[in-house]
Design an enzyme around this catalytic site. Structure first.
Site, PDB file in Angstrom:
ATOM      1  N   ASN A  13     -35.416   9.657  -8.097  1.00 34.25           N
ATOM      2  CA  ASN A  13     -34.441  10.211  -6.789  1.00 34.25           C
ATOM      3  C   ASN A  13     -34.163  11.638  -6.984  1.00 34.25           C
ATOM      4  O   ASN A  13     -33.481  12.085  -7.814  1.00 34.25           O
ATOM      5  CB  ASN A  13     -33.033   9.358  -7.031  1.00 34.25           C
ATOM      6  CG  ASN A  13     -32.296   9.294  -5.596  1.00 34.25           C
ATOM      7  OD1 ASN A  13     -31.103   8.777  -5.899  1.00 34.25           O
ATOM      8  ND2 ASN A  13     -32.499  10.031  -4.747  1.00 34.25           N
ATOM      9  N   ASN A  68     -26.919  14.224   1.937  1.00 37.79           N
ATOM     10  CA  ASN A  68     -28.141  13.672   2.102  1.00 37.79           C
ATOM     11  C   ASN A  68     -29.198  14.559   2.949  1.00 37.79           C
ATOM     12  O   ASN A  68     -28.854  15.480   3.829  1.00 37.79           O
ATOM     13  CB  ASN A  68     -28.053  12.201   2.872  1.00 37.79           C
ATOM     14  CG  ASN A  68     -27.110  11.495   2.069  1.00 37.79           C
ATOM     15  OD1 ASN A  68     -27.363  11.174   0.895  1.00 37.79           O
ATOM     16  ND2 ASN A  68     -26.278  10.659   2.746  1.00 37.79           N
ATOM     17  N   CYS A  77     -23.269   9.487  -5.651  1.00 40.07           N
ATOM     18  CA  CYS A  77     -24.664   9.445  -6.086  1.00 40.07           C
ATOM     19  C   CYS A  77     -24.884   9.305  -7.630  1.00 40.07           C
ATOM     20  O   CYS A  77     -24.496  10.411  -8.142  1.00 40.07           O
ATOM     21  CB  CYS A  77     -25.494  10.580  -5.695  1.00 40.07           C
ATOM     22  SG  CYS A  77     -27.131  10.584  -5.903  1.00 40.07           S
ATOM     23  N   ASN A  79     -27.401   8.951  -9.660  1.00 46.00           N
ATOM     24  CA  ASN A  79     -28.654   9.663 -10.064  1.00 46.00           C
ATOM     25  C   ASN A  79     -28.296  10.989 -10.009  1.00 46.00           C
ATOM     26  O   ASN A  79     -28.771  11.944 -10.979  1.00 46.00           O
ATOM     27  CB  ASN A  79     -29.770   9.299  -9.350  1.00 46.00           C
ATOM     28  CG  ASN A  79     -30.144   7.804  -9.484  1.00 46.00           C
ATOM     29  OD1 ASN A  79     -30.013   7.214 -10.460  1.00 46.00           O
ATOM     30  ND2 ASN A  79     -31.077   7.101  -8.497  1.00 46.00           N
ATOM     31  N   ASN A 199     -26.196   0.998   2.229  1.00 45.62           N
ATOM     32  CA  ASN A 199     -27.278   0.846   1.198  1.00 45.62           C
ATOM     33  C   ASN A 199     -27.599  -0.704   1.236  1.00 45.62           C
ATOM     34  O   ASN A 199     -26.891  -1.296   0.621  1.00 45.62           O
ATOM     35  CB  ASN A 199     -26.885   1.494  -0.002  1.00 45.62           C
ATOM     36  CG  ASN A 199     -26.503   2.810   0.070  1.00 45.62           C
ATOM     37  OD1 ASN A 199     -27.201   3.920   0.352  1.00 45.62           O
ATOM     38  ND2 ASN A 199     -25.113   3.328   0.102  1.00 45.62           N
ATOM     39  N   GLU A 217     -31.711   3.578   1.209  1.00 42.64           N
ATOM     40  CA  GLU A 217     -30.516   4.119   1.009  1.00 42.64           C
ATOM     41  C   GLU A 217     -29.949   4.959   2.215  1.00 42.64           C
ATOM     42  O   GLU A 217     -30.737   5.325   3.311  1.00 42.64           O
ATOM     43  CB  GLU A 217     -30.760   5.371   0.057  1.00 42.64           C
ATOM     44  CG  GLU A 217     -29.694   5.798  -0.479  1.00 42.64           C
ATOM     45  CD  GLU A 217     -30.009   7.041  -1.711  1.00 42.64           C
ATOM     46  OE1 GLU A 217     -28.793   7.568  -2.024  1.00 42.64           O
ATOM     47  OE2 GLU A 217     -31.168   6.791  -2.225  1.00 42.64           O
ATOM     48  N   ARG A 218     -28.823   4.569   2.575  1.00 40.44           N
ATOM     49  CA  ARG A 218     -28.276   5.273   3.845  1.00 40.44           C
ATOM     50  C   ARG A 218     -28.467   6.693   4.028  1.00 40.44           C
ATOM     51  O   ARG A 218     -28.075   7.284   2.892  1.00 40.44           O
ATOM     52  CB  ARG A 218     -26.842   4.696   3.890  1.00 40.44           C
ATOM     53  CG  ARG A 218     -26.192   5.333   5.211  1.00 40.44           C
ATOM     54  CD  ARG A 218     -24.620   5.068   5.056  1.00 40.44           C
ATOM     55  NE  ARG A 218     -23.787   5.546   3.842  1.00 40.44           N
ATOM     56  CZ  ARG A 218     -22.462   5.771   3.876  1.00 40.44           C
ATOM     57  NH1 ARG A 218     -21.546   4.902   4.727  1.00 40.44           N
ATOM     58  NH2 ARG A 218     -21.837   6.353   3.095  1.00 40.44           N
ATOM     59  N   CYS A 226     -31.727   4.527  -6.643  1.00 40.39           N
ATOM     60  CA  CYS A 226     -30.592   4.742  -6.156  1.00 40.39           C
ATOM     61  C   CYS A 226     -29.702   4.395  -7.127  1.00 40.39           C
ATOM     62  O   CYS A 226     -29.346   3.185  -7.391  1.00 40.39           O
ATOM     63  CB  CYS A 226     -30.005   4.238  -4.854  1.00 40.39           C
ATOM     64  SG  CYS A 226     -28.311   4.273  -4.196  1.00 40.39           S
ATOM     65  N   GLY A 227     -28.873   5.400  -7.789  1.00 44.09           N
ATOM     66  CA  GLY A 227     -28.021   5.022  -8.977  1.00 44.09           C
ATOM     67  C   GLY A 227     -26.963   3.917  -8.765  1.00 44.09           C
ATOM     68  O   GLY A 227     -26.655   3.395  -9.458  1.00 44.09           O
ATOM     69  N   THR A 228     -26.168   4.378  -7.626  1.00 40.69           N
ATOM     70  CA  THR A 228     -25.076   3.574  -7.446  1.00 40.69           C
ATOM     71  C   THR A 228     -25.567   1.972  -6.907  1.00 40.69           C
ATOM     72  O   THR A 228     -24.936   0.908  -7.241  1.00 40.69           O
ATOM     73  CB  THR A 228     -24.202   4.064  -6.060  1.00 40.69           C
ATOM     74  OG1 THR A 228     -25.163   4.121  -5.107  1.00 40.69           O
ATOM     75  CG2 THR A 228     -23.466   5.208  -6.699  1.00 40.69           C
TER      76      THR A 228
END
Length: 326
Positions: A13, A68, A77, A79, A199, A217-218, A226-228
């Site tokens: 990412n 973004n 975020c 990551n 997301n 991912e949105r 995507c970390g979250t």
């Protein structure tokens, strides 16, 4: 304007990191948006999922803002936080720091390498919210845990949570991954269910302690990771009894692998540890003219860290091909 930046990534990412603490940049909100649109464009030389703006904080070691590639601002975020955490830890010569984000002040610390030769950081993902209004999501109930929403799908069940980015998580089989793109695009276009977008992650259990997560991912689309989302997916599998709370879970993704652990506090709230790489690709200095979308490279220094990450990518792909996708 002259801008110094670092191209970096967490689990593939990728981001452009801009240090406002040291260089004293004073970007307007419009300039942040325009820089994201211009520099993150995949047709440009720099292409990235977003920009990480690292600024000073009155209450933490640093402040992170994430924009973004479509110019929108993300509330968090995971990551990106690892990359910011590494940058600030090295800048301040610390092993552990606190980073101010939009919704919470989060701990970041250096961790044992997740793979040989990879700078590895652990970040705290919180708060965790289950009220659908926190996404927001317009359905006739307060929470959604592993339930079918007919207006989204007649066959797949979803769990909704914000961490604090909004996430919809579905536990699927590998053959159901094909359903994700159309569904996610619908929920991130004009729609009444998730009017601000969401997301969307499809999660394939491999075995206890191992999952595969793919995320739309949105504001970005499909990303390597995507970390979250990986954090929210880990917690969801624990709540559904597929994995154990407090246990470290290997989370595979199209960009490689991270580790996560979900925790429950005494007050009943949750947080997740996200552990993974923070890899630098290059440092660059640019001359940017936003008025005519002109970018000139003044200097660029490529780094050699990516080679080690590519070994992890190969390892992760070979493992998935021999197990989940065999």
């Amino acid at each position: 304007m002259e801008i110094q930046l670092t191209k970096c990534h967490g689990s593939g990412n990728d981001f452009l990191l801009i240090d406002e603490m040291t260089h004293g940049y004073t970007f307007t909100e419009e300039e942040r948006r325009d820089l994201s649109l211009l520099l993150c464009d995949r047709d440009s030389e720099f292409g990235a999922d977003g920009i990480l703006f690292v600024g000073s904080s009155d209450k933490a070691d640093a402040k992170m803002r994430v924009f973004n590639s479509d110019g929108s601002e993300a509330s968090m975020c995971g990551n990106g936080l690892r990359c910011v955490g590494r940058y600030v830890c090295e800048l301040l010569n610390k092993d552990e720091i606190i980073v101010e984000t939009m919704k919470a002040d989060l701990k970041v610390n250096q961790e044992q390498e997740i793979y040989e030769g990879l700078p590895t950081y652990k970040v705290e993902i919180s708060p965790v919210l289950f009220d659908v209004d926190s996404l927001p999501m317009n359905i006739d109930q307060e929470t959604l845990q592993n339930e079918i929403v007919p207006s989204i799908s007649d066959t797949l069940s979803f769990t909704a949570l914000a961490v604090p980015n909004p996430h919809l998580i579905s536990i699927v089989t590998p053959d159901q991954l094909a359903l994700q793109e159309e569904m996610a695009k619908k929920l991130n276009g004009p729609n009444e269910i998730c009017p601000d977008g969401v997301n969307v992650s499809f999660v394939c259990p491999i075995k206890e302690g191992e999952i595969y997560v793919r995320t739309f991912e949105r504001g970005v689309g499909f990303t390597n990771a995507c970390g979250t989302a990986m954090s929210a997916s880990t917690l969801t599998t624990c709540l559904l009894g597929l994995n154990q709370m407090e246990a470290v879970i290997d989370v595979y993704n199209p960009g490689g692998k991270v580790r996560c652990a979900a925790h429950k506090k005494a007050d009943g709230s949750y947080f997740i540890d996200l552990i993974g790489n923070a890899t630098y690709l290059y440092h660059a200095k640019l001359d940017v003219e936003l008025s005519n979308s002109n970018v000139k490279i003044l200097s660029k220094a490529d780094l050699e860290e990516q080679a080690n990450y590519e070994k992890l990518e190969v390892h992760a792909k070979e493992y998935l091909d021999s197990t989940l996708f065999a």
